[in-house]
Design an enzyme around this catalytic site. Structure first.
Site, PDB file in Angstrom:
ATOM      1  N   SER A   8       0.887  -0.826  -0.472  1.00 15.53           N
ATOM      2  CA  SER A   8       0.224   0.021  -0.254  1.00 15.53           C
ATOM      3  C   SER A   8       0.814   0.874  -0.151  1.00 15.53           C
ATOM      4  O   SER A   8       1.489   1.775   0.801  1.00 15.53           O
ATOM      5  CB  SER A   8      -0.845   0.248   1.043  1.00 15.53           C
ATOM      6  OG  SER A   8      -1.219   1.430   1.596  1.00 15.53           O
ATOM      7  N   MET A  25      -8.763   7.876  -0.230  1.00 11.90           N
ATOM      8  CA  MET A  25     -10.169   8.146   1.007  1.00 11.90           C
ATOM      9  C   MET A  25     -11.152   9.582   1.353  1.00 11.90           C
ATOM     10  O   MET A  25     -10.062  10.200   0.871  1.00 11.90           O
ATOM     11  CB  MET A  25      -9.224   7.318   2.478  1.00 11.90           C
ATOM     12  CG  MET A  25      -8.675   6.342   2.001  1.00 11.90           C
ATOM     13  SD  MET A  25      -7.910   6.653   4.169  1.00 11.90           S
ATOM     14  CE  MET A  25      -6.923   4.619   4.118  1.00 11.90           C
ATOM     15  N   MET A  40     -11.665  -6.173   5.082  1.00 15.06           N
ATOM     16  CA  MET A  40     -10.696  -5.047   5.728  1.00 15.06           C
ATOM     17  C   MET A  40     -10.844  -6.041   7.112  1.00 15.06           C
ATOM     18  O   MET A  40     -11.837  -6.919   7.389  1.00 15.06           O
ATOM     19  CB  MET A  40     -12.032  -3.846   6.509  1.00 15.06           C
ATOM     20  CG  MET A  40     -12.745  -3.354   4.425  1.00 15.06           C
ATOM     21  SD  MET A  40     -10.559  -2.471   3.893  1.00 15.06           S
ATOM     22  CE  MET A  40      -9.417  -1.547   4.880  1.00 15.06           C
ATOM     23  N   MET A  86     -12.448   3.899  -0.680  1.00 11.53           N
ATOM     24  CA  MET A  86     -12.957   4.146   0.034  1.00 11.53           C
ATOM     25  C   MET A  86     -13.789   5.207   0.420  1.00 11.53           C
ATOM     26  O   MET A  86     -13.192   6.463   0.669  1.00 11.53           O
ATOM     27  CB  MET A  86     -12.055   3.969   1.605  1.00 11.53           C
ATOM     28  CG  MET A  86     -11.301   3.043   1.339  1.00 11.53           C
ATOM     29  SD  MET A  86      -9.960   2.842   3.365  1.00 11.53           S
ATOM     30  CE  MET A  86      -8.936   2.891   1.560  1.00 11.53           C
ATOM     31  N   ASP A 132      -5.056   3.325  -2.001  1.00  3.75           N
ATOM     32  CA  ASP A 132      -6.056   3.255  -0.814  1.00  3.75           C
ATOM     33  C   ASP A 132      -6.410   4.910  -1.467  1.00  3.75           C
ATOM     34  O   ASP A 132      -5.816   5.971  -0.661  1.00  3.75           O
ATOM     35  CB  ASP A 132      -5.311   3.048   0.465  1.00  3.75           C
ATOM     36  CG  ASP A 132      -4.613   2.214   0.766  1.00  3.75           C
ATOM     37  OD1 ASP A 132      -6.281   1.329   0.738  1.00  3.75           O
ATOM     38  OD2 ASP A 132      -4.247   1.772   1.725  1.00  3.75           O
ATOM     39  N   ASP A 190      -6.672  -6.069   4.180  1.00  2.00           N
ATOM     40  CA  ASP A 190      -6.207  -5.421   3.816  1.00  2.00           C
ATOM     41  C   ASP A 190      -6.363  -5.011   5.557  1.00  2.00           C
ATOM     42  O   ASP A 190      -7.399  -5.037   5.197  1.00  2.00           O
ATOM     43  CB  ASP A 190      -7.152  -4.424   2.665  1.00  2.00           C
ATOM     44  CG  ASP A 190      -6.841  -2.924   2.979  1.00  2.00           C
ATOM     45  OD1 ASP A 190      -5.515  -2.545   3.303  1.00  2.00           O
ATOM     46  OD2 ASP A 190      -7.250  -2.376   1.981  1.00  2.00           O
ATOM     47  N   HIS A 205      -8.042   0.963  -4.217  1.00  2.00           N
ATOM     48  CA  HIS A 205      -9.346   1.063  -3.279  1.00  2.00           C
ATOM     49  C   HIS A 205      -9.895   2.118  -3.018  1.00  2.00           C
ATOM     50  O   HIS A 205      -9.498   3.212  -2.673  1.00  2.00           O
ATOM     51  CB  HIS A 205      -8.501   0.156  -2.267  1.00  2.00           C
ATOM     52  CG  HIS A 205      -9.430   0.172  -0.187  1.00  2.00           C
ATOM     53  ND1 HIS A 205      -9.352  -0.665   0.349  1.00  2.00           N
ATOM     54  CD2 HIS A 205     -11.081  -0.435  -1.306  1.00  2.00           C
ATOM     55  CE1 HIS A 205     -10.078  -0.932   0.870  1.00  2.00           C
ATOM     56  NE2 HIS A 205     -11.115  -0.555   0.432  1.00  2.00           N
ATOM     57  N   HIS A 223      -1.674  -1.102  -4.220  1.00  5.98           N
ATOM     58  CA  HIS A 223      -2.386  -1.123  -3.728  1.00  5.98           C
ATOM     59  C   HIS A 223      -2.461   0.238  -3.258  1.00  5.98           C
ATOM     60  O   HIS A 223      -1.344   1.248  -2.744  1.00  5.98           O
ATOM     61  CB  HIS A 223      -2.808  -2.027  -2.651  1.00  5.98           C
ATOM     62  CG  HIS A 223      -3.889  -1.823  -1.715  1.00  5.98           C
ATOM     63  ND1 HIS A 223      -5.256  -2.430  -2.443  1.00  5.98           N
ATOM     64  CD2 HIS A 223      -4.718  -0.865  -0.940  1.00  5.98           C
ATOM     65  CE1 HIS A 223      -6.359  -2.330  -1.872  1.00  5.98           C
ATOM     66  NE2 HIS A 223      -5.625  -1.229  -1.035  1.00  5.98           N
TER      67      HIS A 223
END
Length: 226
Positions: free
Chosen positions: A12, A41, A141, A72, A39, A177, A70, A37
């Site tokens: 990540s 957010m 998760m 979120m 992330d 994750d 990913h 990966h």
């Protein structure tokens, strides 16, 4: 992306040096990373702000493996095309992020990406039975989403085992994750996971100028599940 169930390590970049993303990605891939990966957010669905499509587009040229994005965020649908255009190979949305996840998964595939579905620790697997033919990856998760470096939630091991049985022989990756280390990775691999996201466990101790620890960390995780 051809499908296989071998264990893949997906560092990540949330744990990388933000000032050197391109070099960090190249270094960690050279040291054995299988996927990268990212992330994303939004400070709304989760209590943190990270990256948007321009960052994804900027780092895409440095990624030779798989760009695993990913999301979120909520809502998801208005941003699917932007992240697809930025070069995502896998685009993962949360089951909890909106009322029409089937439509979201359709849109992700329609944009040319592999469709991922993420589940928070408090979410069961009952609601995904009728979505299995819409997904290429399910992300479980094992921490509450929003921050790196959290402690692994052990109740998710049983969830993954049940999820693996539900998937059967469908070509669906199970991604984990949160809190992956050489101690927790074997639990998840034994339960049926094949993609392990690791942030601090990969990037600790290394840097762009000293990338060897990245390789040592990746090999330690892989050795733990061998």
């Amino acid at each position: 992306m051809s499908f296989d169930r071998s264990i893949k390590i997906a560092p990540s970049i949330l744990s990388a040096d933000f000032a050197n993303f391109g070099q960090e990605i190249e270094a960690v891939e050279a040291q054995g990373a299988d996927w990268i990966h990212v992330d994303v957010m939004d400070g709304h669905f989760v209590p943190n702000l990270t990256f948007g499509p321009p960052l994804c587009k900027a780092i895409r040229k440095h990624i030779n493996t798989v760009m695993d994005v990913h999301l979120m965020i909520a809502p998801v649908d208005p941003y699917i095309d932007a992240f697809a255009d930025a070069g995502a190979d896998v685009l993962t949305a949360h089951l909890e992020a909106g009322p029409h996840i089937h439509r979201t998964l359709q849109a992700i595939r329609g944009a040319g990406c592999k469709a991922g579905l993420a589940l928070n620790p408090g979410t069961g697997i009952e609601d995904i039975e009728y979505l299995l033919d819409m997904v290429d990856l399910i992300c479980v998760m094992t921490v509450n989403p929003g921050f790196g470096g959290q402690k692994f939630i052990h109740s998710q091991v049983d969830k993954v085992r049940k999820l693996r049985a539900m998937i059967g022989d469908r070509p669906i990756h199970i991604e984990i994750d949160g809190g992956i280390t050489p101690e927790t990775a074997p639990l998840m691999a034994e339960a049926g996971a094949d993609v392990l996201v690791a942030g601090s466990a990969v990037f600790k101790g290394g840097s762009v100028s000293n990338p060897a620890p990245y390789g040592e960390n990746i090999r330690a995780i892989k050795a733990s599940v061998a």
